[in-house]
Motif scaffolding. Structure first.
Motif, short mmCIF file in Angstrom:
data_model
loop_
_atom_site.label_atom_id
_atom_site.label_comp_id
_atom_site.label_asym_id
_atom_site.label_seq_id
_atom_site.Cartn_x
_atom_site.Cartn_y
_atom_site.Cartn_z
N UNK A 14 0.83 -1.21 0.00
CA UNK A 14 0.00 0.00 0.00
C UNK A 14 0.85 1.25 0.00
N UNK A 15 1.93 1.25 0.80
CA UNK A 15 2.85 2.40 0.82
C UNK A 15 3.49 2.58 -0.54
N UNK A 16 3.92 1.48 -1.13
CA UNK A 16 4.58 1.54 -2.45
C UNK A 16 3.60 2.05 -3.52
N UNK A 17 2.36 1.61 -3.45
CA UNK A 17 1.35 2.04 -4.41
C UNK A 17 1.20 3.56 -4.38
N UNK A 18 1.03 4.12 -3.18
CA UNK A 18 0.85 5.57 -3.06
C UNK A 18 2.06 6.29 -3.62
N UNK A 19 3.25 5.81 -3.31
CA UNK A 19 4.46 6.47 -3.80
C UNK A 19 4.56 6.42 -5.31
N UNK A 30 12.17 7.19 -11.72
CA UNK A 30 12.25 5.76 -12.00
C UNK A 30 12.03 4.97 -10.72
N UNK A 31 11.65 3.72 -10.87
CA UNK A 31 11.46 2.86 -9.70
C UNK A 31 12.76 2.70 -8.92
N UNK A 32 13.89 2.65 -9.63
CA UNK A 32 15.19 2.53 -8.96
C UNK A 32 15.50 3.76 -8.12
N UNK A 33 15.04 4.92 -8.56
CA UNK A 33 15.25 6.15 -7.77
C UNK A 33 14.28 6.24 -6.60
N UNK A 34 13.05 5.86 -6.84
CA UNK A 34 12.02 5.97 -5.79
C UNK A 34 12.24 4.94 -4.67
N UNK A 35 12.61 3.75 -5.04
CA UNK A 35 12.79 2.67 -4.06
C UNK A 35 14.27 2.42 -3.89
N UNK A 41 13.55 -4.43 5.24
CA UNK A 41 12.77 -4.99 6.35
C UNK A 41 12.89 -4.20 7.64
N UNK A 42 13.95 -3.41 7.80
CA UNK A 42 14.10 -2.61 9.03
C UNK A 42 13.32 -1.29 8.96
N UNK A 43 12.99 -0.86 7.78
CA UNK A 43 12.27 0.41 7.60
C UNK A 43 10.84 0.25 8.08
N UNK A 44 10.34 1.29 8.73
CA UNK A 44 8.97 1.31 9.23
C UNK A 44 8.13 2.18 8.30
N UNK A 45 6.91 1.73 8.02
CA UNK A 45 6.00 2.44 7.12
C UNK A 45 4.68 2.72 7.80
N UNK A 46 4.20 3.93 7.60
CA UNK A 46 2.85 4.31 7.99
C UNK A 46 2.02 4.35 6.71
N UNK A 47 0.83 3.79 6.75
CA UNK A 47 -0.09 3.85 5.62
C UNK A 47 -1.44 4.31 6.15
N UNK A 48 -2.05 5.24 5.46
CA UNK A 48 -3.40 5.69 5.81
C UNK A 48 -4.35 5.13 4.76
N UNK A 70 12.73 10.55 8.63
CA UNK A 70 11.36 10.42 8.12
C UNK A 70 11.38 10.89 6.67
N UNK A 71 10.72 10.14 5.82
CA UNK A 71 10.72 10.54 4.42
C UNK A 71 9.62 9.86 3.62
N UNK A 72 9.65 10.16 2.33
CA UNK A 72 8.67 9.63 1.39
C UNK A 72 7.25 9.86 1.92
#
Length: 144
Positions: A14-19, A30-35, A41-48, A70-72
């Motif tokens: 869901x986080x990836x979709x929004x981004x 590009x996807x390589x730049x965005x991701x 696995x250590x990164x924490x994501x908030x999704x609304x 904090x980013x993206x």
């Protein structure tokens, strides 16, 4: 609207979709730049979610003892101006605080610093980051 801590593949998707929808497509990133290397696995994501549909997100990860980056922070265009970006950031700060972090750092697009200043971040205008897509300003906030 429901705020979730994305801790599995489905909710991270869901986080990836929004981004992809709100940033990569709009700014031809590009996807390589965005991701990058911080999407792990250590990164924490908030999704609304709006009725189980992802509409806003942000991520955070440790950068040094006691501090997170904090980013993206992204909200789908049709959901902007509803406070969801602020809600995502504040939820990330809360989670980071629960994990024992005492400071949040971010790199705001120059034109978005006012958004983060309203959330208590302080800009270091002497620290401008020239990115491939955006000019950014280093900002910090105490989580204590």
């Amino acid at each position: 609207m429901q705020v979730i801590r994305a801790e599995n593949t489905a909710t991270r998707a869901g986080a990836y979709y929004v981004r992809i929808q709100a940033m990569a497509k709009k700014y031809h990133i590009t996807l390589e730049e965005e991701f990058d290397e911080h999407d792990n696995d250590e990164t924490k994501y908030i999704v609304i979610l709006d009725d189980d549909f992802p509409v806003a997100t942000c991520r955070f990860y440790e950068i040094e003892d006691g501090a997170v980056m904090i980013g993206r922070v992204v909200v789908l265009p049709e959901y902007r101006e509803r406070g969801l970006g602020s809600r995502a950031v504040l939820s990330a700060e809360e989670w980071a605080g629960e994990l024992g972090y005492t400071r949040a750092v971010l790199e705001s697009r120059v034109e978005k610093t006012g958004f983060y200043e309203k959330l208590g971040y302080i800009a270091d205008c002497d620290n401008i980051i020239e990115g491939g897509t955006f000019r950014c300003v280093h900002m910090e906030k105490s989580l204590l």
